[in-house]
Design an enzyme around this catalytic site. Structure first.
Site, PDB file in Angstrom:
ATOM      1  N   HIS A  83     -14.649 -22.036  23.999  1.00 54.50           N
ATOM      2  CA  HIS A  83     -14.639 -22.679  23.221  1.00 54.50           C
ATOM      3  C   HIS A  83     -15.962 -23.825  22.992  1.00 54.50           C
ATOM      4  O   HIS A  83     -16.638 -23.792  21.502  1.00 54.50           O
ATOM      5  CB  HIS A  83     -13.072 -23.156  22.709  1.00 54.50           C
ATOM      6  CG  HIS A  83     -12.387 -22.684  22.774  1.00 54.50           C
ATOM      7  ND1 HIS A  83     -11.078 -22.508  23.424  1.00 54.50           N
ATOM      8  CD2 HIS A  83     -11.387 -21.807  21.676  1.00 54.50           C
ATOM      9  CE1 HIS A  83     -10.302 -21.899  23.742  1.00 54.50           C
ATOM     10  NE2 HIS A  83     -11.115 -21.769  22.367  1.00 54.50           N
ATOM     11  N   MET A 138      -7.288 -21.898  18.423  1.00 53.62           N
ATOM     12  CA  MET A 138      -6.628 -22.751  18.505  1.00 53.62           C
ATOM     13  C   MET A 138      -6.141 -23.324  19.454  1.00 53.62           C
ATOM     14  O   MET A 138      -5.096 -23.553  20.038  1.00 53.62           O
ATOM     15  CB  MET A 138      -5.722 -21.067  18.604  1.00 53.62           C
ATOM     16  CG  MET A 138      -5.411 -19.895  17.811  1.00 53.62           C
ATOM     17  SD  MET A 138      -4.578 -18.461  17.624  1.00 53.62           S
ATOM     18  CE  MET A 138      -4.427 -17.903  18.810  1.00 53.62           C
ATOM     19  N   LYS A 196     -15.598 -12.357  22.473  1.00 58.41           N
ATOM     20  CA  LYS A 196     -14.303 -11.529  23.015  1.00 58.41           C
ATOM     21  C   LYS A 196     -13.618 -11.314  22.178  1.00 58.41           C
ATOM     22  O   LYS A 196     -12.961  -9.865  22.183  1.00 58.41           O
ATOM     23  CB  LYS A 196     -14.213 -12.628  23.527  1.00 58.41           C
ATOM     24  CG  LYS A 196     -13.219 -11.939  25.029  1.00 58.41           C
ATOM     25  CD  LYS A 196     -12.235 -13.388  25.917  1.00 58.41           C
ATOM     26  CE  LYS A 196     -11.488 -13.958  25.069  1.00 58.41           C
ATOM     27  NZ  LYS A 196     -10.094 -13.374  24.908  1.00 58.41           N
TER      28      LYS A 196
HETATM   29  O1  PAF Z   1      -9.378 -16.318  17.333  1.00 57.56           O
HETATM   30  C1  PAF Z   1      -8.535 -17.466  17.279  1.00 57.56           C
HETATM   31  O2  PAF Z   1      -8.514 -18.530  18.582  1.00 57.56           O
HETATM   32  C2  PAF Z   1      -8.201 -17.382  16.107  1.00 57.56           C
HETATM   33  O3  PAF Z   1      -7.606 -15.854  15.995  1.00 57.56           O
HETATM   34  C3  PAF Z   1      -8.360 -17.665  15.067  1.00 57.56           C
HETATM   35  C4  PAF Z   1      -9.964 -17.076  14.496  1.00 57.56           C
HETATM   36  C5  PAF Z   1      -9.008 -19.447  14.804  1.00 57.56           C
HETATM   37  C6  PAF Z   1      -7.974 -17.270  14.138  1.00 57.56           C
HETATM   38  O4  PAF Z   1      -6.396 -18.278  14.279  1.00 57.56           O
END
Ligand code: PAF
Length: 280
Positions: free
Chosen positions: A37, A30, A149
């Site tokens: 990330h 997101m 997490k």
């Molecule tokens: O973990 C996340 O950032 C969200 O839940 C995901 C997996 C991208 C789905 O929107």
């Protein structure tokens, strides 16, 4: 790095890669990237020839009273970070690319979605499972990478892929922490300077659980829960959503410790809801 804003462009990009027999990896996110990330992207690069990262703040996984509108966003910074990371493409669809008007079809993973975060966020995992399925259908990756997490999310996605025969390998990556132990999360940005020290209550409670089981040989889950509750409540600004001690595969609570034991927490620090977990 290609920026893809429509499903058609994403599909065309992937078609070209696939026709060159390249293995495709997807990292669904997101946005508002942090080291967590970036570690998912690194892991994905190890398992695929081409890596595509999606950025989509998925409205269907937020309840009306939650933080969809204020969810942190910084696309310019995310683009730079992804580029530096050597990502091949960013898929950044608009809401209307993903959800047609009158969207009425949902993917629900029963049981696993009900406990832990599902108790206070009853429609959350339906939104997650649905968007992840849609991203899988658009990109058709060979491998997809998620963070541990969100342990419950990872287990739900693994089960969904198994139950629906999706030909995708799901990889889970370890939690990435700040030097003081706080699990990295885009939502940490909500914490005020005053509240930030209290966010450590999660990590410290998990460390306590680890000591209780490994060093003190505590066998009663309710005893662990009591000690964790005391620990968390000793920090100002905190309000416990749940303390879970149970089986990491079924996500069912346990009365007596069985290893591996999943200890998972959700705690509000001020108005920010934080989650963290440990496998003991
Ligand atoms: O973990 C996340 O950032 C969200 O839940 C995901 C997996 C991208 C789905 O929107």
């Amino acid at each position: 790095m290609k920026i893809l804003e429509s499903k058609a462009d994403a599909r065309e990009m992937v078609r070209q890669w696939r026709s060159a027999s390249q293995k495709i990896g997807l990292v669904p996110t997101m946005g508002y990237f942090h080291q967590g990330h970036l570690s998912l992207m690194e892991e994905c690069k190890r398992h695929a020839d081409r890596v595509i990262v999606s950025i989509f703040v998925n409205p269907t996984q937020f309840a009306p009273n939650e933080d969809l509108a204020s969810y942190p966003r910084d696309l310019d910074r995310d683009k730079k970070l992804a580029e530096t990371q050597g990502i091949d493409a960013l898929f950044i669809p608009r809401d209307d690319q993903i959800y047609a008007p009158e969207h009425k079809t949902w993917v629900v993973v029963e049981d696993l979605s009900n406990g832990l975060c599902g108790k206070s966020r009853p429609t959350h995992f339906r939104g997650v499972a649905t968007i992840v399925t849609k991203l899988f259908n658009i990109i058709q990756p060979d491998v997809a990478v998620f963070g541990q997490k969100d342990f419950q999310q990872l287990q739900i996605i693994r089960r969904m892929v198994r139950d629906l025969d999706l030909p995708i390998r799901i990889l889970g990556c370890p939690i990435v922490r700040e030097p003081d132990g706080l699990a990295m999360s885009s939502r940490n940005a909500y914490l005020t300077e005053e509240q930030r020290p209290s966010a450590l209550c999660l990590y410290q409670a998990l460390q306590l659980a680890d000591r209780l089981v490994r060093e003190e040989g505590v066998e009663s889950c309710s005893q662990i829960q009591t000690r964790l509750r005391q620990k968390i409540e000793s920090f100002p600004f905190t309000r416990i959503d749940y303390i879970f001690t149970g089986d990491p595969d079924t996500l069912k609570p346990l009365e007596q410790v069985e290893r591996p034991l999943l200890v998972a927490l959700a705690v509000f620090v001020g108005t920010t809801r934080l989650i963290d977990n440990i496998l003991i």
